[in-house]
Design a protein around this motif. Structure first.
Motif, mmCIF file in Angstrom:
data_model
loop_
_atom_site.group_PDB
_atom_site.id
_atom_site.type_symbol
_atom_site.label_atom_id
_atom_site.label_comp_id
_atom_site.label_asym_id
_atom_site.label_seq_id
_atom_site.Cartn_x
_atom_site.Cartn_y
_atom_site.Cartn_z
ATOM 1 N N ILE A 42 45.964 38.180 35.910
ATOM 2 C CA ILE A 42 46.356 38.959 36.495
ATOM 3 C C ILE A 42 45.232 39.540 37.783
ATOM 4 O O ILE A 42 45.825 40.619 38.793
ATOM 5 C CB ILE A 42 47.378 40.173 35.211
ATOM 6 C CG1 ILE A 42 48.127 39.664 34.960
ATOM 7 C CG2 ILE A 42 47.358 41.356 36.959
ATOM 8 C CD1 ILE A 42 49.097 39.852 34.075
ATOM 9 N N ALA A 43 44.567 40.176 37.141
ATOM 10 C CA ALA A 43 43.779 40.761 37.627
ATOM 11 C C ALA A 43 42.686 39.718 38.722
ATOM 12 O O ALA A 43 42.873 40.938 40.175
ATOM 13 C CB ALA A 43 41.759 41.023 37.225
ATOM 14 N N SER A 44 42.671 39.023 39.151
ATOM 15 C CA SER A 44 42.298 38.771 39.608
ATOM 16 C C SER A 44 43.354 37.716 40.995
ATOM 17 O O SER A 44 43.675 37.616 42.036
ATOM 18 C CB SER A 44 42.091 36.478 39.787
ATOM 19 O OG SER A 44 40.603 37.015 38.846
ATOM 20 N N ILE A 45 44.333 38.340 40.699
ATOM 21 C CA ILE A 45 45.901 37.880 41.139
ATOM 22 C C ILE A 45 46.180 39.204 42.223
ATOM 23 O O ILE A 45 45.767 38.890 43.477
ATOM 24 C CB ILE A 45 47.036 37.600 40.363
ATOM 25 C CG1 ILE A 45 46.952 36.085 40.179
ATOM 26 C CG2 ILE A 45 48.642 37.724 41.426
ATOM 27 C CD1 ILE A 45 48.482 35.307 39.032
ATOM 28 N N LEU B 189 42.475 40.677 49.099
ATOM 29 C CA LEU B 189 42.451 40.278 49.656
ATOM 30 C C LEU B 189 43.056 39.581 51.276
ATOM 31 O O LEU B 189 42.766 40.213 52.317
ATOM 32 C CB LEU B 189 41.379 39.084 49.240
ATOM 33 C CG LEU B 189 41.060 38.563 50.335
ATOM 34 C CD1 LEU B 189 39.431 37.332 48.439
ATOM 35 C CD2 LEU B 189 41.229 37.452 50.849
ATOM 36 N N ILE B 190 44.323 39.315 50.931
ATOM 37 C CA ILE B 190 44.660 38.581 51.738
ATOM 38 C C ILE B 190 45.221 39.624 52.973
ATOM 39 O O ILE B 190 45.602 39.528 53.738
ATOM 40 C CB ILE B 190 46.256 37.675 51.280
ATOM 41 C CG1 ILE B 190 45.887 36.966 50.183
ATOM 42 C CG2 ILE B 190 47.184 37.296 52.484
ATOM 43 C CD1 ILE B 190 46.956 35.458 49.292
ATOM 44 N N GLU B 191 46.019 41.030 52.358
ATOM 45 C CA GLU B 191 45.799 41.564 52.860
ATOM 46 C C GLU B 191 45.543 42.218 54.150
ATOM 47 O O GLU B 191 45.376 41.758 54.893
ATOM 48 C CB GLU B 191 47.104 42.968 51.929
ATOM 49 C CG GLU B 191 47.158 44.174 52.671
ATOM 50 C CD GLU B 191 47.127 45.475 52.057
ATOM 51 O OE1 GLU B 191 48.481 46.464 52.215
ATOM 52 O OE2 GLU B 191 46.723 45.733 50.989
ATOM 53 N N ALA C 45 30.264 39.781 39.372
ATOM 54 C CA ALA C 45 31.146 39.141 40.242
ATOM 55 C C ALA C 45 31.819 40.662 39.712
ATOM 56 O O ALA C 45 32.105 41.118 41.382
ATOM 57 C CB ALA C 45 32.011 38.283 39.314
ATOM 58 N N ILE C 46 32.346 41.528 38.435
ATOM 59 C CA ILE C 46 32.926 42.325 38.864
ATOM 60 C C ILE C 46 32.839 43.433 39.404
ATOM 61 O O ILE C 46 33.285 43.809 39.673
ATOM 62 C CB ILE C 46 32.757 42.228 37.151
ATOM 63 C CG1 ILE C 46 34.211 41.250 36.704
ATOM 64 C CG2 ILE C 46 33.808 43.716 36.529
ATOM 65 C CD1 ILE C 46 33.666 41.601 35.046
ATOM 66 N N ILE D 223 42.091 48.842 38.672
ATOM 67 C CA ILE D 223 42.238 49.181 37.392
ATOM 68 C C ILE D 223 42.395 47.815 36.631
ATOM 69 O O ILE D 223 41.782 47.982 35.291
ATOM 70 C CB ILE D 223 43.906 50.127 36.849
ATOM 71 C CG1 ILE D 223 43.456 51.264 36.989
ATOM 72 C CG2 ILE D 223 43.923 49.648 35.285
ATOM 73 C CD1 ILE D 223 44.806 52.032 37.401
ATOM 74 N N MET D 224 43.269 46.835 35.981
ATOM 75 C CA MET D 224 42.999 45.683 36.088
ATOM 76 C C MET D 224 41.670 45.077 36.094
ATOM 77 O O MET D 224 41.382 44.437 34.564
ATOM 78 C CB MET D 224 43.383 44.749 36.853
ATOM 79 C CG MET D 224 45.582 44.776 36.683
ATOM 80 S SD MET D 224 45.904 45.608 34.626
ATOM 81 C CE MET D 224 46.197 43.563 34.064
ATOM 82 N N VAL D 225 40.932 44.647 36.772
ATOM 83 C CA VAL D 225 39.244 44.564 36.812
ATOM 84 C C VAL D 225 38.957 45.414 36.277
ATOM 85 O O VAL D 225 38.136 44.540 34.992
ATOM 86 C CB VAL D 225 38.634 44.658 38.362
ATOM 87 C CG1 VAL D 225 37.192 43.938 37.918
ATOM 88 C CG2 VAL D 225 39.782 43.202 39.260
#
Length: 122
Positions: A4-7, A13-15, A77-78, A116-118
Protein backbone atom coordinates in the motif's frame (compact mmCIF):
# COMPACT_ATOMS: atom_id res chain seq x y z
CA UNK A 1 1.15 -2.52 4.31
CA UNK A 2 4.38 -2.11 2.38
CA UNK A 3 2.53 -2.72 -0.89
CA UNK A 4 0.00 0.00 0.00
CA UNK A 5 2.86 2.38 0.84
CA UNK A 6 4.48 1.65 -2.53
CA UNK A 7 1.20 2.12 -4.41
CA UNK A 8 0.49 5.45 -2.69
CA UNK A 9 4.05 6.61 -3.42
CA UNK A 10 3.66 5.55 -7.06
CA UNK A 11 0.43 7.57 -7.29
CA UNK A 12 2.25 10.68 -6.03
CA UNK A 13 5.09 9.97 -8.48
CA UNK A 14 2.70 9.61 -11.45
CA UNK A 15 0.88 12.77 -10.43
CA UNK A 16 4.14 14.73 -10.51
CA UNK A 17 5.10 13.31 -13.90
CA UNK A 18 1.70 14.51 -15.10
CA UNK A 19 2.27 17.96 -13.57
CA UNK A 20 5.70 18.11 -15.24
CA UNK A 21 4.15 17.30 -18.61
CA UNK A 22 1.25 19.72 -18.19
CA UNK A 23 3.35 22.66 -17.00
CA UNK A 24 6.28 22.12 -19.37
CA UNK A 25 4.58 20.95 -22.56
CA UNK A 26 0.82 21.55 -22.36
CA UNK A 27 0.49 24.77 -20.38
CA UNK A 28 -1.54 26.64 -22.98
CA UNK A 29 -3.91 23.71 -23.61
CA UNK A 30 -4.29 21.33 -20.65
CA UNK A 31 -2.96 23.90 -18.17
CA UNK A 32 -5.65 26.30 -19.33
CA UNK A 33 -8.32 23.66 -18.68
CA UNK A 34 -6.95 22.86 -15.23
CA UNK A 35 -6.24 26.44 -14.08
CA UNK A 36 -8.68 28.33 -16.31
CA UNK A 37 -10.93 29.27 -13.39
CA UNK A 38 -8.13 30.83 -11.36
CA UNK A 39 -6.16 32.49 -14.20
CA UNK A 40 -7.50 34.62 -17.00
CA UNK A 41 -6.99 33.08 -20.46
CA UNK A 42 -4.65 35.81 -21.67
CA UNK A 43 -2.12 34.95 -18.91
CA UNK A 44 -1.23 31.48 -20.20
CA UNK A 45 1.00 32.55 -23.09
CA UNK A 46 3.11 35.06 -21.10
CA UNK A 47 3.44 32.65 -18.15
CA UNK A 48 4.49 29.65 -20.24
CA UNK A 49 8.16 29.86 -19.18
CA UNK A 50 7.22 30.26 -15.52
CA UNK A 51 4.96 27.21 -15.71
CA UNK A 52 7.72 25.22 -17.42
CA UNK A 53 10.07 26.11 -14.57
CA UNK A 54 7.50 24.88 -12.05
CA UNK A 55 7.07 21.72 -14.11
CA UNK A 56 10.79 21.07 -13.98
CA UNK A 57 10.73 21.26 -10.18
CA UNK A 58 7.84 18.80 -10.11
CA UNK A 59 9.93 16.56 -12.33
CA UNK A 60 12.73 16.61 -9.75
CA UNK A 61 10.23 15.48 -7.10
CA UNK A 62 9.12 12.63 -9.37
CA UNK A 63 12.75 11.71 -10.12
CA UNK A 64 13.49 11.49 -6.40
CA UNK A 65 10.54 9.17 -5.89
CA UNK A 66 11.65 7.01 -8.84
CA UNK A 67 15.13 6.89 -7.31
CA UNK A 68 13.65 5.67 -4.01
CA UNK A 69 12.30 2.60 -5.84
CA UNK A 70 15.71 1.83 -7.36
CA UNK A 71 17.81 1.83 -4.17
CA UNK A 72 18.78 -1.67 -3.01
CA UNK A 73 19.38 -0.77 0.62
CA UNK A 74 15.94 -0.79 2.27
CA UNK A 75 16.83 1.79 4.93
CA UNK A 76 18.18 4.25 2.37
CA UNK A 77 15.23 3.65 0.04
CA UNK A 78 12.78 4.50 2.82
CA UNK A 79 14.74 7.57 3.91
CA UNK A 80 14.96 8.92 0.36
CA UNK A 81 11.26 8.21 -0.18
CA UNK A 82 10.31 9.99 3.04
CA UNK A 83 12.49 12.97 2.10
CA UNK A 84 10.91 13.44 -1.33
CA UNK A 85 7.38 12.81 -0.03
CA UNK A 86 8.13 15.45 2.63
CA UNK A 87 9.17 17.86 -0.13
CA UNK A 88 5.89 17.20 -1.95
CA UNK A 89 3.97 17.79 1.28
CA UNK A 90 5.70 21.12 1.90
CA UNK A 91 5.12 22.21 -1.71
CA UNK A 92 1.47 21.16 -1.50
CA UNK A 93 0.91 22.97 1.79
CA UNK A 94 2.58 26.11 0.47
CA UNK A 95 0.47 25.96 -2.70
CA UNK A 96 -2.69 25.46 -0.65
CA UNK A 97 -1.88 28.49 1.51
CA UNK A 98 -0.74 30.81 -1.28
CA UNK A 99 -2.60 29.73 -4.41
CA UNK A 100 -5.57 27.40 -3.98
CA UNK A 101 -6.99 25.20 -1.24
CA UNK A 102 -7.57 22.55 -3.92
CA UNK A 103 -3.79 21.97 -4.05
CA UNK A 104 -3.96 20.53 -0.55
CA UNK A 105 -6.32 17.77 -1.68
CA UNK A 106 -4.66 17.14 -5.04
CA UNK A 107 -0.99 17.34 -4.06
CA UNK A 108 -0.41 17.43 -0.29
CA UNK A 109 -2.99 14.93 0.94
CA UNK A 110 -1.88 12.01 -1.29
CA UNK A 111 1.72 12.68 -0.24
CA UNK A 112 0.73 12.83 3.43
CA UNK A 113 -1.04 9.48 3.16
CA UNK A 114 1.94 7.95 1.34
CA UNK A 115 4.34 9.43 3.92
CA UNK A 116 2.35 7.96 6.81
CA UNK A 117 2.19 4.53 5.19
CA UNK A 118 5.92 4.51 4.35
CA UNK A 119 6.77 5.71 7.85
CA UNK A 120 4.69 3.07 9.68
CA UNK A 121 6.05 0.24 7.51
CA UNK A 122 9.61 1.32 8.25
Amino acid sequence: MQIIASILTAIVLIEHVYILWMEMFAWETVGKKVFGKSLSPELFKPTKALAANQGLYNGFLAAGLVWSFLIDNAEWAINVRLFFLGCVIVAGLYGAITASKKIFFVQALPAILAFIMVFITK
